[in-house]
Design a protein around this motif. Structure first.
Motif, mmCIF file in Angstrom:
data_model
loop_
_atom_site.group_PDB
_atom_site.id
_atom_site.type_symbol
_atom_site.label_atom_id
_atom_site.label_comp_id
_atom_site.label_asym_id
_atom_site.label_seq_id
_atom_site.Cartn_x
_atom_site.Cartn_y
_atom_site.Cartn_z
ATOM 1 N N GLY A 142 0.793 -1.231 0.000
ATOM 2 C CA GLY A 142 0.000 0.000 0.000
ATOM 3 C C GLY A 142 0.816 1.268 0.000
ATOM 4 N N GLY A 143 2.080 1.173 -0.363
ATOM 5 C CA GLY A 143 2.930 2.351 -0.478
ATOM 6 C C GLY A 143 3.437 2.866 0.857
ATOM 7 N N ILE A 144 4.080 4.017 0.795
ATOM 8 C CA ILE A 144 4.601 4.688 1.984
ATOM 9 C C ILE A 144 3.500 5.593 2.511
ATOM 10 C CG2 ILE A 144 6.368 6.250 2.870
ATOM 11 C CD1 ILE A 144 8.029 5.385 0.328
ATOM 12 N N LYS A 145 3.101 5.397 3.758
ATOM 13 C CA LYS A 145 2.010 6.168 4.334
ATOM 14 C C LYS A 145 2.537 7.430 5.008
ATOM 15 C CE LYS A 145 0.438 1.845 4.187
ATOM 16 N NZ LYS A 145 1.385 0.791 3.831
ATOM 17 N N LEU A 146 1.985 8.565 4.619
ATOM 18 C CA LEU A 146 2.317 9.853 5.223
ATOM 19 C C LEU A 146 1.371 10.052 6.400
ATOM 20 C CD1 LEU A 146 3.811 12.656 5.007
ATOM 21 C CD2 LEU A 146 1.836 13.378 3.672
ATOM 22 N N GLN A 147 1.919 10.070 7.616
ATOM 23 C CA GLN A 147 1.083 10.160 8.807
ATOM 24 C C GLN A 147 1.438 11.373 9.651
ATOM 25 O OE1 GLN A 147 1.858 6.244 10.551
ATOM 26 N NE2 GLN A 147 -0.080 5.529 9.687
ATOM 27 N N VAL A 148 0.405 11.951 10.270
ATOM 28 C CA VAL A 148 0.567 13.068 11.196
ATOM 29 C C VAL A 148 -0.253 12.770 12.446
ATOM 30 C CG1 VAL A 148 0.956 14.773 9.366
ATOM 31 C CG2 VAL A 148 -1.359 14.385 10.208
ATOM 32 N N TYR A 149 0.019 13.516 13.512
ATOM 33 C CA TYR A 149 -0.766 13.342 14.722
ATOM 34 C C TYR A 149 -2.157 13.928 14.533
ATOM 35 C CZ TYR A 149 3.456 11.817 17.024
ATOM 36 O OH TYR A 149 4.580 11.114 17.364
ATOM 37 N N THR A 150 -3.125 13.320 15.207
ATOM 38 C CA THR A 150 -4.525 13.723 15.075
ATOM 39 C C THR A 150 -4.716 15.215 15.323
ATOM 40 O OG1 THR A 150 -5.092 11.529 15.932
ATOM 41 C CG2 THR A 150 -6.870 13.123 15.789
ATOM 42 N N ALA A 151 -4.004 15.760 16.269
ATOM 43 C CA ALA A 151 -4.139 17.182 16.599
ATOM 44 C C ALA A 151 -3.730 18.088 15.439
ATOM 45 C CB ALA A 151 -3.311 17.512 17.837
ATOM 46 N N ARG A 179 -8.286 -4.179 -1.697
ATOM 47 C CA ARG A 179 -7.606 -5.374 -1.181
ATOM 48 C C ARG A 179 -8.448 -6.064 -0.101
ATOM 49 N NH1 ARG A 179 -3.930 -2.746 -3.620
ATOM 50 N NH2 ARG A 179 -1.777 -2.998 -3.925
ATOM 51 N N ASP A 180 -9.708 -6.353 -0.466
ATOM 52 C CA ASP A 180 -10.658 -6.909 0.491
ATOM 53 C C ASP A 180 -10.821 -8.424 0.418
ATOM 54 O OD1 ASP A 180 -11.881 -6.852 -1.965
ATOM 55 O OD2 ASP A 180 -13.796 -6.094 -1.237
ATOM 56 N N SER A 181 -10.116 -9.077 -0.476
ATOM 57 C CA SER A 181 -10.196 -10.538 -0.543
ATOM 58 C C SER A 181 -8.796 -11.118 -0.375
ATOM 59 C CB SER A 181 -10.797 -10.984 -1.879
ATOM 60 O OG SER A 181 -9.867 -10.784 -2.921
ATOM 61 N N LEU A 182 -8.758 -12.372 -0.026
ATOM 62 C CA LEU A 182 -7.478 -13.050 0.166
ATOM 63 C C LEU A 182 -6.668 -13.041 -1.131
ATOM 64 C CD1 LEU A 182 -5.609 -14.591 2.032
ATOM 65 C CD2 LEU A 182 -6.791 -16.690 1.370
ATOM 66 N N LEU A 183 -7.344 -13.226 -2.263
ATOM 67 C CA LEU A 183 -6.660 -13.217 -3.552
ATOM 68 C C LEU A 183 -5.927 -11.885 -3.767
ATOM 69 C CD1 LEU A 183 -6.122 -14.469 -6.394
ATOM 70 C CD2 LEU A 183 -8.167 -13.228 -7.140
ATOM 71 N N TYR A 184 -6.608 -10.774 -3.527
ATOM 72 C CA TYR A 184 -5.998 -9.462 -3.751
ATOM 73 C C TYR A 184 -4.960 -9.114 -2.689
ATOM 74 C CZ TYR A 184 -9.720 -8.813 -7.177
ATOM 75 O OH TYR A 184 -10.565 -8.942 -8.246
ATOM 76 N N LYS A 185 -5.087 -9.689 -1.510
ATOM 77 C CA LYS A 185 -4.070 -9.472 -0.483
ATOM 78 C C LYS A 185 -2.779 -10.220 -0.830
ATOM 79 C CE LYS A 185 -7.199 -8.454 3.260
ATOM 80 N NZ LYS A 185 -7.831 -8.891 4.493
ATOM 81 N N LEU A 186 -2.935 -11.427 -1.357
ATOM 82 C CA LEU A 186 -1.766 -12.222 -1.724
ATOM 83 C C LEU A 186 -1.175 -11.807 -3.068
ATOM 84 C CD1 LEU A 186 -2.973 -15.779 -0.652
ATOM 85 C CD2 LEU A 186 -1.306 -14.329 0.508
ATOM 86 N N PHE A 187 -2.046 -11.416 -3.993
ATOM 87 C CA PHE A 187 -1.620 -11.042 -5.340
ATOM 88 C C PHE A 187 -2.238 -9.689 -5.708
ATOM 89 C CE2 PHE A 187 -2.008 -15.679 -5.076
ATOM 90 C CZ PHE A 187 -0.687 -16.043 -5.299
ATOM 91 N N PRO A 188 -1.737 -8.602 -5.134
ATOM 92 C CA PRO A 188 -2.368 -7.291 -5.324
ATOM 93 C C PRO A 188 -2.378 -6.817 -6.772
ATOM 94 C CG PRO A 188 -0.257 -7.072 -4.219
ATOM 95 C CD PRO A 188 -0.556 -8.527 -4.290
ATOM 96 N N PHE A 189 -1.480 -7.335 -7.592
ATOM 97 C CA PHE A 189 -1.419 -6.909 -8.987
ATOM 98 C C PHE A 189 -2.593 -7.436 -9.802
ATOM 99 C CE2 PHE A 189 1.588 -10.266 -7.930
ATOM 100 C CZ PHE A 189 1.110 -11.333 -8.681
ATOM 101 N N PHE A 190 -3.390 -8.375 -9.261
ATOM 102 C CA PHE A 190 -4.583 -8.873 -9.948
ATOM 103 C C PHE A 190 -5.794 -7.955 -9.758
ATOM 104 C CE2 PHE A 190 -2.812 -13.378 -9.683
ATOM 105 C CZ PHE A 190 -2.480 -13.405 -11.024
#
Length: 128
Positions: free
Chosen positions: A50-59, A99-110
């Motif tokens: 899912g790439g590099i996630k850019l995160q900040v604090y909630t505040a 990415r809600d199924s096992l197939l897409y979690k294991l093989f995201p390029f599908f």
């Protein structure tokens, strides 16, 4: 200050996220990059995790969101035109993978490419 992190966006390449990270930090907003090292070591894993996630604090979320929206790149179609939301007509969509199924979690390029409108959250399948 709340120590809960929220994800503003995710990026396929480290160079892309560094620009917005620098801008946020110059405005006094603390930034965390989740999965930065994993993608740095194995760039081909970026899409799978899912790439590099850019995160900040909630505040800092609201202030960071305004700055992030100034730099955000929106999805374009094969002609280079901004993707238009079929629900609200806005041209502010991002590439989205559920990415809600096992197939897409294991093989995201599908998983077929989809777009999520940042205005109304409507999800549209990409035209083939």
């Amino acid at each position: 200050m709340s120590k809960n992190l929220v994800t503003l966006g995710s990026f396929e390449f480290l160079a892309d996220v560094q620009i917005i990270k620098g801008k946020l930090e110059s405005e006094g907003i603390e930034v965390t990059l989740k999965d930065e090292n994993t993608v740095g070591v194995e760039p081909f894993a970026s899409n799978a995790i899912g790439g590099i996630k850019l995160q900040v604090y909630t505040a800092d979320r609201e202030r960071a969101q305004v700055i992030y929206d100034e730099f955000r790149k929106y999805a374009v179609d094969e002609n280079g035109d901004l993707v238009k939301c079929l629900n609200c007509g806005a041209q502010k969509s991002e590439v989205f993978y559920k990415r809600d199924s096992l197939l897409y979690k294991l093989f995201p390029f599908f998983e077929p490419k989809k777009y999520r409108c940042t205005n109304c959250e409507f999800i549209t399948k990409a035209e083939a």
